[in-house]
Design a protein around this motif. Structure first.
Motif, PDB file in Angstrom:
ATOM      1  N   GLY B  96       0.653  -1.550  -0.071  1.00  0.00           N
ATOM      2  CA  GLY B  96      -0.190   0.014  -0.043  1.00  0.00           C
ATOM      3  C   GLY B  96       0.802   0.808  -0.109  1.00  0.00           C
ATOM      4  N   GLY B  97      -0.009   2.279   0.227  1.00  0.00           N
ATOM      5  CA  GLY B  97       0.972   3.938   0.186  1.00  0.00           C
ATOM      6  C   GLY B  97       1.896   4.068  -1.604  1.00  0.00           C
ATOM      7  N   ASN B  98       2.745   4.776  -1.548  1.00  0.00           N
ATOM      8  CA  ASN B  98       3.346   4.683  -3.055  1.00  0.00           C
ATOM      9  C   ASN B  98       4.743   3.883  -2.911  1.00  0.00           C
ATOM     10  N   THR B  99       4.958   3.043  -2.100  1.00  0.00           N
ATOM     11  CA  THR B  99       6.208   2.089  -2.163  1.00  0.00           C
ATOM     12  C   THR B  99       5.773   1.107  -3.442  1.00  0.00           C
ATOM     13  N   GLY B 100       4.425   0.232  -3.487  1.00  0.00           N
ATOM     14  CA  GLY B 100       4.590  -0.631  -4.844  1.00  0.00           C
ATOM     15  C   GLY B 100       5.201  -1.694  -3.922  1.00  0.00           C
ATOM     16  N   LYS B 101       5.580  -1.679  -2.675  1.00  0.00           N
ATOM     17  CA  LYS B 101       6.067  -2.862  -2.035  1.00  0.00           C
ATOM     18  C   LYS B 101       5.546  -3.792  -2.626  1.00  0.00           C
ATOM     19  N   LEU B 102       5.676  -5.515  -2.777  1.00  0.00           N
ATOM     20  CA  LEU B 102       4.737  -6.106  -2.478  1.00  0.00           C
ATOM     21  C   LEU B 102       4.960  -7.060  -1.323  1.00  0.00           C
ATOM     22  N   ILE B 103       3.932  -8.244  -0.931  1.00  0.00           N
ATOM     23  CA  ILE B 103       4.649  -9.160   0.157  1.00  0.00           C
ATOM     24  C   ILE B 103       3.784 -10.373  -0.630  1.00  0.00           C
ATOM     25  N   PHE B 104       5.016 -11.227  -0.800  1.00  0.00           N
ATOM     26  CA  PHE B 104       4.701 -12.681  -1.214  1.00  0.00           C
ATOM     27  C   PHE B 104       4.636 -14.102  -0.289  1.00  0.00           C
ATOM     28  N   GLY B 105       3.929 -14.271  -1.251  1.00  0.00           N
ATOM     29  CA  GLY B 105       2.906 -15.890   0.046  1.00  0.00           C
ATOM     30  C   GLY B 105       4.300 -17.041  -0.359  1.00  0.00           C
ATOM     31  N   GLN B 106       4.639 -18.418   0.456  1.00  0.00           N
ATOM     32  CA  GLN B 106       5.400 -18.600   0.045  1.00  0.00           C
ATOM     33  C   GLN B 106       5.327 -19.155  -1.570  1.00  0.00           C
ATOM     34  N   GLY B 107       4.467 -19.583  -2.648  1.00  0.00           N
ATOM     35  CA  GLY B 107       3.878 -20.686  -3.605  1.00  0.00           C
ATOM     36  C   GLY B 107       3.594 -21.429  -3.268  1.00  0.00           C
ATOM     37  N   THR B 108       2.634 -22.073  -4.536  1.00  0.00           N
ATOM     38  CA  THR B 108       2.040 -23.240  -4.715  1.00  0.00           C
ATOM     39  C   THR B 108       2.249 -23.972  -5.677  1.00  0.00           C
ATOM     40  N   THR B 109       2.877 -25.025  -5.750  1.00  0.00           N
ATOM     41  CA  THR B 109       3.322 -25.438  -6.589  1.00  0.00           C
ATOM     42  C   THR B 109       1.864 -26.514  -7.351  1.00  0.00           C
ATOM     43  N   LEU B 110       1.719 -26.066  -8.616  1.00  0.00           N
ATOM     44  CA  LEU B 110       0.383 -26.856  -9.286  1.00  0.00           C
ATOM     45  C   LEU B 110       1.166 -28.476  -9.872  1.00  0.00           C
ATOM     46  N   GLN B 111       0.766 -28.777  -9.955  1.00  0.00           N
ATOM     47  CA  GLN B 111       1.886 -30.560 -10.893  1.00  0.00           C
ATOM     48  C   GLN B 111      -0.135 -30.961 -11.672  1.00  0.00           C
ATOM     49  N   VAL B 112       0.229 -31.267 -13.126  1.00  0.00           N
ATOM     50  CA  VAL B 112      -0.918 -31.905 -13.737  1.00  0.00           C
ATOM     51  C   VAL B 112      -0.599 -32.661 -14.069  1.00  0.00           C
ATOM     52  N   LYS B 113      -1.426 -34.471 -14.312  1.00  0.00           N
ATOM     53  CA  LYS B 113      -0.909 -35.276 -14.525  1.00  0.00           C
ATOM     54  C   LYS B 113      -2.225 -35.370 -15.622  1.00  0.00           C
ATOM     55  N   PRO B 114      -1.570 -36.226 -16.274  1.00  0.00           N
ATOM     56  CA  PRO B 114      -2.240 -36.564 -17.574  1.00  0.00           C
ATOM     57  C   PRO B 114      -3.151 -37.428 -17.499  1.00  0.00           C
TER      58      PRO B 114
END
Lengths: 112, 114
Positions: B96-114
């Motif tokens: 927020g504000g004018n810094t534009g700084k972003l807070i990232f989550g830890q990530g989710t790995t998506l696996q797609v099986k055939p």
């Protein structure tokens, strides 16, 4: 095409050496950022700059330094003081305020 | 202070089945929220963003996310997974504000099986 260029893609250094990672953008963005990415830890902010000749420390600035002499360039130096420098480094840029980031393709640094 | 939690570190689906990647956020005011995707050894690409307009946000590649203030959630969905969707996904909140700084989550790995 507009974008962010990081070079090199892979970088290998010996422990105790400083190394500089390049980041150039032609998007005319004011703000630029450096993130570090480690497996399972998401992205952590190292430094950011909102305007030329000014920059701010992020969450993990120790052992790193930056400069912003030109709007399009924001190089990151990983110094020998950084305890665990091996990581994937991502540079990003954005317009002012809470705008989406545009990312480069990263530099993978390995220090042995 | 803002924060973001991705509830699953790994999600596995079969090709052609729906995708749900869950994200909860914490913010003291109306946040800006984003989803990014990262393919191996690449930078992050913006999938979609929420900035206090419509609560259902449509993004690229058939993804969409719904902002639910009452649940402080911003889950990412896609009706039918494709093999090319296999990647890591990050939920992000703006500081927020004018810094534009972003807070990232830890990530989710998506696996797609055939």
């Amino acid at each position: 095409d507009g974008g962010i260029t990081q070079s090199p893609k892979y970088l290998f250094r010996k422990e105790g050496q400083n190394v500089t990672l390049s980041c150039e953008q032609n998007l005319n963005h004011d703000a630029m950022y450096w993130y570090r990415q480690d497996p399972g830890q998401g992205l952590r902010l190292i430094y950011y700059s909102q305007i030329v000749n000014d920059f701010q420390k992020g969450d993990i600035a120790e052992g790193y330094s930056v400069s912003r002499e030109k709007k399009e360039s924001f190089p990151l130096t990983v110094t020998s003081a950084q305890k665990n420098p091996t990581a994937f480094y991502l540079c990003a840029s954005s317009g002012t305020g809470p705008k989406p980031l545009h990312f480069g393709n990263g530099t993978r640094l390995t220090v042995t | 202070a803002q924060s973001v939690t991705q509830l699953d570190s790994h999600v596995s689906v079969s090709e052609g089945t729906p995708v749900l990647l869950r994200c909860n956020y914490s913010s003291s005011y109306s946040p800006s929220l984003f989803w990014y995707v990262q393919h191996p050894n690449k930078g992050l690409q913006l999938l979609l963003k929420y900035t206090s307009a419509a609560t259902l946000v449509k993004g690229i590649n058939g993804f969409e996310a719904e902002f639910k203030k009452s649940e402080t959630s911003f889950h990412l969905t896609k009706p039918s997974a494709h093999m090319s969707d296999a990647a890591e996904y990050f939920c992000v909140v703006s500081e927020g504000g004018n810094t534009g700084k972003l807070i990232f989550g830890q990530g989710t790995t998506l696996q797609v099986k055939p």
